[in-house]
Design a protein around this motif. Structure first.
Motif, PDB file in Angstrom:
ATOM      1  N   GLY A  47     -17.581   1.364 -12.132  1.00 30.97           N
ATOM      2  CA  GLY A  47     -17.126   2.040 -10.808  1.00 30.97           C
ATOM      3  C   GLY A  47     -16.604   0.880  -9.931  1.00 30.97           C
ATOM      4  O   GLY A  47     -15.709   1.011  -9.269  1.00 30.97           O
ATOM      5  N   GLN A  48     -17.428  -0.266  -9.902  1.00 30.96           N
ATOM      6  CA  GLN A  48     -17.311  -1.281  -8.765  1.00 30.96           C
ATOM      7  C   GLN A  48     -15.962  -2.022  -9.330  1.00 30.96           C
ATOM      8  O   GLN A  48     -14.802  -2.407  -8.586  1.00 30.96           O
ATOM      9  CB  GLN A  48     -18.173  -2.193  -8.811  1.00 30.96           C
ATOM     10  N   TYR A  49     -15.708  -1.994 -10.560  1.00 29.48           N
ATOM     11  CA  TYR A  49     -14.353  -3.175 -11.053  1.00 29.48           C
ATOM     12  C   TYR A  49     -13.325  -2.009 -10.928  1.00 29.48           C
ATOM     13  O   TYR A  49     -12.221  -2.511 -10.405  1.00 29.48           O
ATOM     14  CB  TYR A  49     -14.523  -3.067 -12.626  1.00 29.48           C
ATOM     15  N   LEU A  50     -13.421  -0.631 -11.121  1.00 28.90           N
ATOM     16  CA  LEU A  50     -12.094   0.329 -10.873  1.00 28.90           C
ATOM     17  C   LEU A  50     -11.897   0.431  -9.347  1.00 28.90           C
ATOM     18  O   LEU A  50     -10.653   0.227  -9.050  1.00 28.90           O
ATOM     19  CB  LEU A  50     -12.539   1.751 -11.439  1.00 28.90           C
ATOM     20  N   THR A  51     -12.868   0.373  -8.426  1.00 27.72           N
ATOM     21  CA  THR A  51     -12.641   0.133  -7.143  1.00 27.72           C
ATOM     22  C   THR A  51     -12.026  -1.032  -6.843  1.00 27.72           C
ATOM     23  O   THR A  51     -10.887  -0.922  -6.061  1.00 27.72           O
ATOM     24  CB  THR A  51     -13.925   0.168  -6.289  1.00 27.72           C
ATOM     25  N   GLU A  52     -12.266  -2.014  -7.359  1.00 25.15           N
ATOM     26  CA  GLU A  52     -11.523  -3.455  -7.051  1.00 25.15           C
ATOM     27  C   GLU A  52     -10.131  -3.280  -7.499  1.00 25.15           C
ATOM     28  O   GLU A  52      -9.080  -3.786  -6.901  1.00 25.15           O
ATOM     29  CB  GLU A  52     -12.057  -4.627  -7.415  1.00 25.15           C
ATOM     30  N   GLN A  53      -9.973  -2.554  -8.696  1.00 26.83           N
ATOM     31  CA  GLN A  53      -8.653  -2.689  -9.261  1.00 26.83           C
ATOM     32  C   GLN A  53      -7.606  -1.820  -8.506  1.00 26.83           C
ATOM     33  O   GLN A  53      -6.582  -2.248  -8.539  1.00 26.83           O
ATOM     34  CB  GLN A  53      -8.543  -2.020 -10.806  1.00 26.83           C
ATOM     35  N   PHE A  54      -7.886  -0.634  -8.011  1.00 28.77           N
ATOM     36  CA  PHE A  54      -7.178   0.199  -7.233  1.00 28.77           C
ATOM     37  C   PHE A  54      -7.222  -0.102  -5.723  1.00 28.77           C
ATOM     38  O   PHE A  54      -6.666   0.724  -5.042  1.00 28.77           O
ATOM     39  CB  PHE A  54      -7.533   1.611  -7.720  1.00 28.77           C
ATOM     40  N   ASN A  55      -7.860  -0.976  -5.257  1.00 27.75           N
ATOM     41  CA  ASN A  55      -7.938  -1.389  -3.829  1.00 27.75           C
ATOM     42  C   ASN A  55      -8.316  -0.362  -3.145  1.00 27.75           C
ATOM     43  O   ASN A  55      -7.738   0.156  -1.904  1.00 27.75           O
ATOM     44  CB  ASN A  55      -6.542  -2.014  -3.473  1.00 27.75           C
ATOM     45  N   LEU A  56      -9.394   0.357  -3.481  1.00 22.99           N
ATOM     46  CA  LEU A  56     -10.035   1.544  -2.567  1.00 22.99           C
ATOM     47  C   LEU A  56     -10.991   0.622  -1.870  1.00 22.99           C
ATOM     48  O   LEU A  56     -11.764  -0.405  -1.995  1.00 22.99           O
ATOM     49  CB  LEU A  56     -10.913   2.192  -3.715  1.00 22.99           C
ATOM     50  N   ASN A  57     -11.246   1.175  -0.413  1.00 22.78           N
ATOM     51  CA  ASN A  57     -11.927   0.366   0.606  1.00 22.78           C
ATOM     52  C   ASN A  57     -13.391   1.259   0.668  1.00 22.78           C
ATOM     53  O   ASN A  57     -14.158   1.041   1.480  1.00 22.78           O
ATOM     54  CB  ASN A  57     -11.350   0.707   1.859  1.00 22.78           C
ATOM     55  N   ASN A  58     -13.779   1.996  -0.070  1.00 25.22           N
ATOM     56  CA  ASN A  58     -15.120   2.591  -0.074  1.00 25.22           C
ATOM     57  C   ASN A  58     -15.952   2.649  -1.461  1.00 25.22           C
ATOM     58  O   ASN A  58     -15.086   2.273  -2.421  1.00 25.22           O
ATOM     59  CB  ASN A  58     -15.096   4.341   0.332  1.00 25.22           C
TER      60      ASN A  58
END
Length: 95
Positions: A44-55
């Motif tokens: 989940g953290q990897y995907l958050t960084e890949q999609f530039n999500l802020n939360n």
């Protein structure tokens, strides 16, 4: 379950299982879901960084899905493959 103690229905007893079985089931029930929680949180953290999500919502949701899914899988696994004869509980004493 067989016993040499004089028992009747409704008696309270202390049962025991071998240490090897106990540690194996404990690891399966507690350690494996915890590993799944961390693994899915990392994904989940990897995907958050890949999609530039802020939360951190995706990380939290995936971690909970991993934990709950693994817990349900282990629950079904234990119900299917672990019979009482394999665990071999022994009546230790009557209370």
């Amino acid at each position: 379950m067989q016993s040499t103690l004089p028992l009747k229905e409704g008696d309270e007893v202390v049962i025991g299982i071998s240490e090897k079985v106990f540690l194996g089931l404990t690891g399966l029930i507690y350690f494996v879901p915890l590993c799944a929680l961390f693994l899915f949180a990392i994904v989940g953290q990897y995907l958050t960084e890949q999609f530039n999500l802020n939360n951190e919502l995706l990380t939290i949701v995936l971690a909970l899905i991993g934990f709950a899914g693994c817990y349900q899988f282990i629950k079904k696994l234990i119900e299917s493959f672990f019979e009482v004869q394999k665990i071999n509980p022994v009546i230790l004493k009557k209370i």
